[in-house]
Design an enzyme around this catalytic site. Sequence first.
Site, short mmCIF file in Angstrom:
data_model
loop_
_atom_site.label_atom_id
_atom_site.label_comp_id
_atom_site.label_asym_id
_atom_site.label_seq_id
_atom_site.Cartn_x
_atom_site.Cartn_y
_atom_site.Cartn_z
N ASN A 180 -17.30 6.22 -26.51
CA ASN A 180 -17.69 4.94 -27.11
C ASN A 180 -18.42 5.14 -28.43
OD1 ASN A 180 -16.55 3.94 -24.83
ND2 ASN A 180 -18.48 3.43 -23.82
N HIS A 216 -16.23 10.29 -30.46
CA HIS A 216 -15.37 9.54 -31.39
C HIS A 216 -16.15 8.83 -32.49
CE1 HIS A 216 -12.24 9.42 -27.90
NE2 HIS A 216 -12.27 10.59 -28.50
N1 APR Z 1 -16.41 -0.99 -15.39
C1 APR Z 1 -15.86 0.26 -15.48
N2 APR Z 1 -14.61 0.49 -16.00
C2 APR Z 1 -13.90 -0.59 -16.39
C3 APR Z 1 -14.40 -1.92 -16.31
C4 APR Z 1 -15.72 -2.09 -15.78
N3 APR Z 1 -16.29 -3.29 -15.66
N4 APR Z 1 -13.44 -2.77 -16.79
C5 APR Z 1 -12.37 -2.00 -17.16
N5 APR Z 1 -12.64 -0.69 -16.92
C6 APR Z 1 -11.79 0.48 -17.14
C7 APR Z 1 -10.30 0.22 -17.19
O1 APR Z 1 -9.75 0.14 -15.90
C8 APR Z 1 -9.80 1.45 -17.95
O2 APR Z 1 -9.52 2.53 -17.06
O3 APR Z 1 -12.11 1.04 -18.40
C9 APR Z 1 -11.01 1.83 -18.84
C10 APR Z 1 -10.83 1.58 -20.32
O4 APR Z 1 -9.76 2.37 -20.79
P1 APR Z 1 -9.35 2.31 -22.34
O5 APR Z 1 -9.28 0.92 -22.79
O6 APR Z 1 -8.13 3.15 -22.46
O7 APR Z 1 -10.59 2.96 -23.10
P2 APR Z 1 -10.98 4.50 -23.27
O8 APR Z 1 -10.47 5.33 -22.14
O9 APR Z 1 -12.42 4.55 -23.53
O10 APR Z 1 -10.19 4.87 -24.62
C11 APR Z 1 -10.34 6.17 -25.13
O11 APR Z 1 -9.07 5.60 -27.06
O12 APR Z 1 -8.65 3.88 -28.42
C12 APR Z 1 -9.24 5.10 -28.38
O13 APR Z 1 -11.03 6.02 -29.59
C13 APR Z 1 -10.73 5.04 -28.68
O14 APR Z 1 -12.55 6.05 -27.47
C14 APR Z 1 -11.35 5.35 -27.32
C15 APR Z 1 -10.28 6.17 -26.63
#
Ligand code: APR
Length: 233
Positions: free
Chosen positions: A90, A107
């Site tokens: 994040n 990131h």
């Molecule tokens: N609590 C915990 N997890 C949750 C919640 C919640 N309330 N709501 C949703 N999630 C989960 C989703 O199920 C999903 O598995 O959070 C995850 C978010 O996944 P992504 O949107 O893919 O985000 P992330 O994994 O952080 O992305 C990684 O991708 O876009 C790039 O650089 C950006 O740091 C980011 C990286």
Amino acid sequence: MNKKKKLVVLTGAGMSVESGLSTFRGAGGLWGKERVEDVATIQAWYRDKQKVLDFYNLRRKELLGVKPNEGHLILAELEKDFDVEIITQNVDNLHEQAGSTHVTHLHGELMKVRSTGPGEEVFDLTTDNYETHVGDLCPKAYQLRPYIVWFGEAVPEMEKAINITEQSDIFVVIGTSLNVYPAAGLLNYVPSGAVVYLIDPNDVNVNGRNITIIKKGAGEGLKELKEILNNKE
Ligand code: APR
């Protein structure tokens, strides 16, 4: 006195959902609204700097309108009993706002900008001056860009994150779809003797090792994890 156990936590966008910030993928995700190619690559920057700057100006505005959630606060609290290291994908600063003292951003960070000049100096933005525009220059007259690791760019903190992960006694994955590498590869560096937990309300594709899945949101999931850890210790 017993040495505190090393609790290493890998967080993603889901960690900040209960604060009111969007995830990237899935329903209502940022990448459903904006194309990665238009706002999060160096090619996008060369093509249309102001479009990229506006994207991050908007995300800063959103960040300034939210607060750490219960999950962030529990992680900060756990520092009383554990040697906690947070490795986050994040770019928000909600872990730090909640009081976590060891946070590694893989990131980048929204509330910082960096020079596009050879020195790549980094500068803090303030809550009352958080927008950047074309023409905003560093002291050496180079355009400022967001202090964000865009797709296709190197992840300078990765080596540090691997070192931290290799020392973990307990490894916890919270709110990440584990789609993006090299961050998602950190699981491969967790020692075989460590206990691994994953907190996510949705299914996340993890294979190979024995992982305790807590299928809940960050807040409720961390409440449950705190119970488990307290009973174990
Ligand atoms: N609590 C915990 N997890 C949750 C919640 C919640 N309330 N709501 C949703 N999630 C989960 C989703 O199920 C999903 O598995 O959070 C995850 C978010 O996944 P992504 O949107 O893919 O985000 P992330 O994994 O952080 O992305 C990684 O991708 O876009 C790039 O650089 C950006 O740091 C980011 C990286």
